[in-house]
Motif scaffolding. Structure first.
Motif, PDB file in Angstrom:
ATOM      1  N   LYS A  76      -1.071  -1.044   2.628  1.00 32.47           N
ATOM      2  CA  LYS A  76      -0.627   0.252   3.138  1.00 32.47           C
ATOM      3  C   LYS A  76      -1.031   1.408   2.222  1.00 32.47           C
ATOM      4  CE  LYS A  76       1.745  -0.296   7.002  1.00 32.47           C
ATOM      5  NZ  LYS A  76       1.485   0.489   8.230  1.00 32.47           N
ATOM      6  N   ALA A  77      -1.079   1.137   0.919  1.00 34.33           N
ATOM      7  CA  ALA A  77      -1.372   2.194  -0.057  1.00 34.33           C
ATOM      8  C   ALA A  77      -2.299   1.632  -1.133  1.00 34.33           C
ATOM      9  CB  ALA A  77      -0.077   2.718  -0.666  1.00 34.33           C
ATOM     10  N   PRO A  78      -3.600   1.577  -0.862  1.00 40.67           N
ATOM     11  CA  PRO A  78      -4.562   0.958  -1.787  1.00 40.67           C
ATOM     12  C   PRO A  78      -4.585   1.575  -3.183  1.00 40.67           C
ATOM     13  CG  PRO A  78      -5.555   1.333   0.367  1.00 40.67           C
ATOM     14  CD  PRO A  78      -4.234   2.034   0.386  1.00 40.67           C
ATOM     15  N   HIS A  79      -4.123   2.828  -3.309  1.00 37.81           N
ATOM     16  CA  HIS A  79      -4.157   3.506  -4.608  1.00 37.81           C
ATOM     17  C   HIS A  79      -3.066   3.011  -5.553  1.00 37.81           C
ATOM     18  CE1 HIS A  79      -0.924   5.627  -2.505  1.00 37.81           C
ATOM     19  NE2 HIS A  79      -0.473   5.976  -3.694  1.00 37.81           N
ATOM     20  N   LEU A  80      -2.058   2.326  -5.035  1.00 40.55           N
ATOM     21  CA  LEU A  80      -0.926   1.910  -5.859  1.00 40.55           C
ATOM     22  C   LEU A  80      -1.340   0.970  -6.983  1.00 40.55           C
ATOM     23  CD1 LEU A  80       1.989   1.116  -3.373  1.00 40.55           C
ATOM     24  CD2 LEU A  80       1.811   3.040  -4.942  1.00 40.55           C
ATOM     25  N   LYS A  81      -0.701   1.170  -8.135  1.00 34.64           N
ATOM     26  CA  LYS A  81      -0.812   0.201  -9.211  1.00 34.64           C
ATOM     27  C   LYS A  81       0.403  -0.709  -9.112  1.00 34.64           C
ATOM     28  CE  LYS A  81      -1.301  -0.475 -14.167  1.00 34.64           C
ATOM     29  NZ  LYS A  81      -1.354   0.168 -15.508  1.00 34.64           N
ATOM     30  N   ILE A  82       0.177  -1.970  -8.799  1.00 30.31           N
ATOM     31  CA  ILE A  82       1.276  -2.902  -8.533  1.00 30.31           C
ATOM     32  C   ILE A  82       1.327  -3.990  -9.597  1.00 30.31           C
ATOM     33  CG2 ILE A  82       2.241  -4.547  -6.895  1.00 30.31           C
ATOM     34  CD1 ILE A  82       0.842  -2.964  -4.687  1.00 30.31           C
TER      35      ILE A  82
ATOM     36  N   VAL B 107       8.441  -2.285   2.438  1.00 28.21           N
ATOM     37  CA  VAL B 107       7.273  -1.465   2.096  1.00 28.21           C
ATOM     38  C   VAL B 107       7.466  -0.031   2.589  1.00 28.21           C
ATOM     39  CG1 VAL B 107       4.806  -1.129   2.583  1.00 28.21           C
ATOM     40  CG2 VAL B 107       5.672  -3.397   1.954  1.00 28.21           C
ATOM     41  N   GLU B 108       7.945   0.126   3.813  1.00 28.65           N
ATOM     42  CA  GLU B 108       8.201   1.471   4.350  1.00 28.65           C
ATOM     43  C   GLU B 108       9.162   2.250   3.453  1.00 28.65           C
ATOM     44  OE1 GLU B 108       9.756   0.918   8.239  1.00 28.65           O
ATOM     45  OE2 GLU B 108       7.835   0.354   9.149  1.00 28.65           O
ATOM     46  N   LEU B 109      10.222   1.585   3.020  1.00 25.88           N
ATOM     47  CA  LEU B 109      11.230   2.245   2.194  1.00 25.88           C
ATOM     48  C   LEU B 109      10.684   2.609   0.820  1.00 25.88           C
ATOM     49  CD1 LEU B 109      14.225  -0.017   3.196  1.00 25.88           C
ATOM     50  CD2 LEU B 109      14.061   2.436   3.649  1.00 25.88           C
TER      51      LEU B 109
ATOM     52  N   LYS C  67      14.644   9.596 -10.535  1.00 27.09           N
ATOM     53  CA  LYS C  67      14.603   9.604  -9.074  1.00 27.09           C
ATOM     54  C   LYS C  67      13.800   8.428  -8.517  1.00 27.09           C
ATOM     55  CE  LYS C  67      15.360  14.565  -8.698  1.00 27.09           C
ATOM     56  NZ  LYS C  67      14.915  15.864  -8.107  1.00 27.09           N
ATOM     57  N   GLY C  68      13.786   7.317  -9.262  1.00 26.46           N
ATOM     58  CA  GLY C  68      13.117   6.103  -8.805  1.00 26.46           C
ATOM     59  C   GLY C  68      13.952   5.357  -7.777  1.00 26.46           C
ATOM     60  N   ARG C  69      13.340   4.378  -7.161  1.00 25.85           N
ATOM     61  CA  ARG C  69      14.019   3.633  -6.098  1.00 25.85           C
ATOM     62  C   ARG C  69      13.890   2.123  -6.310  1.00 25.85           C
ATOM     63  NH1 ARG C  69      13.481   5.088   0.236  1.00 25.85           N
ATOM     64  NH2 ARG C  69      15.118   6.524  -0.446  1.00 25.85           N
TER      65      ARG C  69
ATOM     66  N   GLU D 162       8.365   5.732   0.983  1.00 26.92           N
ATOM     67  CA  GLU D 162       9.066   6.994   1.217  1.00 26.92           C
ATOM     68  C   GLU D 162       9.143   7.865  -0.042  1.00 26.92           C
ATOM     69  OE1 GLU D 162      12.193   5.852   4.847  1.00 26.92           O
ATOM     70  OE2 GLU D 162      12.940   6.226   2.816  1.00 26.92           O
ATOM     71  N   VAL D 163       9.133   7.217  -1.219  1.00 27.93           N
ATOM     72  CA  VAL D 163       9.264   7.980  -2.465  1.00 27.93           C
ATOM     73  C   VAL D 163       7.910   8.303  -3.097  1.00 27.93           C
ATOM     74  CG1 VAL D 163      11.581   7.094  -2.910  1.00 27.93           C
ATOM     75  CG2 VAL D 163       9.609   5.886  -3.862  1.00 27.93           C
ATOM     76  N   ASN D 164       6.828   8.012  -2.354  1.00 22.92           N
ATOM     77  CA  ASN D 164       5.462   8.326  -2.804  1.00 22.92           C
ATOM     78  C   ASN D 164       5.171   7.815  -4.220  1.00 22.92           C
ATOM     79  OD1 ASN D 164       4.756   9.835  -0.411  1.00 22.92           O
ATOM     80  ND2 ASN D 164       6.101  11.457  -1.177  1.00 22.92           N
ATOM     81  N   PRO D 165       5.324   6.527  -4.439  1.00 28.44           N
ATOM     82  CA  PRO D 165       5.149   5.985  -5.788  1.00 28.44           C
ATOM     83  C   PRO D 165       3.675   5.856  -6.181  1.00 28.44           C
ATOM     84  CG  PRO D 165       5.519   4.194  -4.259  1.00 28.44           C
ATOM     85  CD  PRO D 165       5.637   5.465  -3.453  1.00 28.44           C
TER      86      PRO D 165
END
Length: 220
Positions: free
Chosen positions: A59-65, A31-33, A131-133, A36-39
């Motif tokens: 960790k990031a409630p705004h994320l669309k997963i 998750v930390e890694l 530049k995706g990860r 890092e790329v602010n997805p």
């Protein structure tokens, strides 16, 4: 895969037991890694019961997963535990997404189960934005030239099938899981494969190299 349907209810508990609780710590590093790329959009391949997806959302409630897995039983559990995630039954070898749909992709303990890993890597590269990860967390085969590797090999061959089978009631499933680790690629082989498929790669060994994290960045 029917094997994972059969062990879905006990899968998370057994992961905690068989890894002595370290699998949760390793997922947190994934998750930390990823963060890092602010997805904004993340794809979790072989999502299983959604462990990584839940940690990301926490960790990031705004994320669309989006979580994808071949096991419908695993996804039923994932959907109950994460209400605002999207979970899809699908094949990582033929991802049902448009090109450049995601900022990041995770694969936790699922890469070794893919029949054509190069094809999966190509699909990951296709659906990743510029530049995706890609972050892969996986168990690794023991290096039997080392004393710790011999202990780990014995553990995989005996303890994992016995305890997994005892708790899940499916000895065959955990014999398969054990064998899949013993016969898996070495870290160097995985790194080379990812490089050949267009990723800039770094590797983080975990706990005497019983597991490792592979970070693949698209450099264009």
């Amino acid at each position: 895969m029917r094997l994972f349907d059969r062990i879905a209810e006990r899968y998370d508990l057994l992961n905690r037991i068989l890894s002595f609780g370290m699998d949760t710590k390793w997922r947190k590093r994934v998750v930390e890694l990823i963060l890092e790329v602010n997805p904004e959009k993340v794809l979790d391949l072989a999502t299983g019961t959604g462990d990584v997806a839940r940690l990301l959302k926490r960790k990031a409630p705004h994320l669309k997963i989006t979580g994808l897995d071949s096991s419908s039983k695993m996804l039923e559990i994932a959907e109950k535990r994460l209400k605002d995630g999207e979970f899809i039954v699908g094949d990582a070898h033929n991802l049902p997404f448009y090109d450049r749909s995601f900022d990041a992709i995770t694969v936790a303990f699922g890469f070794r189960n893919f029949s054509d890993r190069r094809r999966v890597l190509r699909e990951c590269r296709r659906v990743l934005k510029r530049k995706g990860r890609l972050v892969i967390l996986e168990l690794l085969p023991p290096n039997t030239k080392r004393f710790t590797g011999k202990i780990y090999s014995f553990y995989l061959k005996t303890w994992v099938p016995f305890v997994g089978g005892l708790f899940s009631g499916d000895f065959h499933a955990y014999r398969y899981l054990s064998t899949s680790v013993l016969n898996f690629l070495t870290p160097d082989q995985i790194v080379e494969m990812m490089k050949e498929e267009g990723f800039e790669v770094s590797f983080e060994p975990l706990f005497f190299s019983v597991a490792g994290i592979f970070i693949g960045d698209l450099i264009w």
